[in-house]
Scaffold this active site. Structure first.
Site, PDB file in Angstrom:
ATOM      1  CB  VAL A  25       1.197   5.742 -46.670  1.00 38.36           C
ATOM      2  CG1 VAL A  25       0.458   4.767 -47.577  1.00 38.36           C
ATOM      3  CG2 VAL A  25       1.520   5.093 -45.320  1.00 38.36           C
ATOM      4  CE1 TYR A  71       6.834  -1.507 -40.709  1.00 33.91           C
ATOM      5  CE2 TYR A  71       8.137  -2.647 -42.371  1.00 33.91           C
ATOM      6  CZ  TYR A  71       7.763  -2.476 -41.054  1.00 33.91           C
ATOM      7  OH  TYR A  71       8.309  -3.270 -40.077  1.00 33.91           O
ATOM      8  CB  ALA A  81       9.846   3.234 -51.073  1.00 36.38           C
ATOM      9  CB  ALA A  89      13.111   2.445 -47.678  1.00 40.05           C
ATOM     10  CB  CYS A  99       4.135   3.782 -52.913  1.00 37.67           C
ATOM     11  SG  CYS A  99       5.657   3.382 -52.026  1.00 37.67           S
TER      12      CYS A  99
END
Length: 360
Positions: free
Chosen positions: A210, A212, A275, A290, A308
């Site tokens: 995951v 953002y 990321a 990102a 992450c």
């Protein structure tokens, strides 16, 4: 505060054919899950054998933050156009006269707040689910990598009506219409789980856990054909190259960063600043990087997610790192970082970075 563009240093990771300036262009505009282990391959291309290859930039940064669904749709429209051309066995040589569907692209976005899970990611790193009355059972079901129901919180091209295959002479208006159609379908038909701060959560087809995306974060999605002689048909090599683009970009702003022996992405000390999560279809890449320029870091709060999936590490940004330094009064803007990142991309991948039409 007035932002001052810092003079970029040359990105010197690889010898290049990149000229250092964006060229004006007359043109318009089975996924592989990546694990974080190191690739042992190296870039063995002889500089004399590399053709003058261009990668074309499509940027929406002038629009400000856009919905994640639209950025996702742009990737799939360009990918599908290229795949359709490949299926028809209509191929052009890799030179400056490439047809639209043969071009390599870099998409540049700043997204509205969203959380995304990779295709094999666990829901356990959505830590806010533990505080749900049912332990997050219902939301976990809708986010499950195996669930395909109508209420699945998933962006997957197979869920949506296939749009028409456009002819190879179609211009940017038809292309934009296809993007609008696909993004509208995804917004209407997807039912995202919402985080406590109201941000949607989607499972998508990239690798990784995951993360953002949101305002103040630079997102770059390269769509490259790794079969081209400039590249390698090796997704681990590709990940390392993307990380190098980030490292060289940060070096321009006097930020020392590094890779991690286990986890993908780029780090400043023990804090993640960028990321990386990619996917590929027939060796054509999607998704990408990102880089945190000046986002609201509260969206990475561990009461919401474990970024992450790395519990013992934190998250940082360019503006945060530069606080208290001699460069703190000149923290770069998102557009300034984007310009430098494109220069470094050209250096690292040995390509000419060519400006294309902007995205609305």
């Amino acid at each position: 505060m007035q932002h001052v563009l810092l003079r970029p240093r040359r990105c010197s990771f690889l010898p290049i054919s990149y000229s250092g300036q964006l060229k004006k262009s007359s043109s318009s505009s089975a996924c592989h899950h990546i694990n974080p282990h190191r690739s042992k391959s190296t870039h063995s291309i002889n500089a004399t054998d590399v053709k003058n290859h261009s990668v074309h930039v499509r940027s929406a940064l002038s629009n400000g933050p856009i919905p994640y669904e639209k950025g996702w749709a742009w990737q799939h429209v360009l990918l599908n156009r290229r795949m359709n051309r490949m299926r028809k066995e209509i191929r052009e040589t890799f030179d400056g006269n490439d047809m639209e569907q043969e071009k390599d692209w870099i998409l540049m976005f700043e997204h509205q707040p969203v959380y995304t899970l990779g295709r094999g990611a666990t829901e356990d790193y959505l830590t806010f689910l533990n505080n749900e009355p049912d332990g997050g059972l219902e939301k976990r079901r809708r986010l499950s990598r195996k669930y395909r129901g109508e209420d699945a919180s998933r962006l997957n091209i197979d869920r949506f009506q296939k749009h028409k295959t456009s002819s190879i002479t179609d211009g940017p208006i038809i292309e934009q219409n296809e993007v609008d159609e696909l993004s509208n379908q995804s917004i209407c038909k997807s039912q995202p789980v919402l985080a406590p701060n109201g941000s949607p959560i989607y499972r998508i087809e990239r690798g990784g856990e995951v993360t953002y995306h949101g305002p103040g974060q630079l997102v770059m999605y390269p769509l490259l054909n790794l079969k081209h002689p400039n590249y390698q048909q090796d997704l681990h090599w590709y990940l390392r190259q993307i990380e190098e683009v980030i490292i060289q970009t940060l070096h321009t702003f006097d930020i020392k960063s590094n890779r991690d022996d286990i986890n993908t992405g780029v780090w400043v000390g023990k804090h993640k600043i960028a990321a990386v999560g990619v996917s590929a279809t027939k060796w054509i890449t999607t998704h990408g990087l990102a880089l945190n320029v000046n986002p609201n870091l509260e969206h990475f709060d561990k009461d919401i997610i474990t970024p992450c999936g790395i519990e013992e590490r934190g998250v940082t940004s360019i503006s945060e790192v530069l606080k208290g330094t001699s460069s703190s009064d000149h923290s770069p803007s998102l557009n300034e970082v984007a310009d430098v990142a494109l220069k470094c991309f050209g250096d690292v991948f040995r390509v000419d970075v060519t400006e294309g039409c902007t995205i609305r």
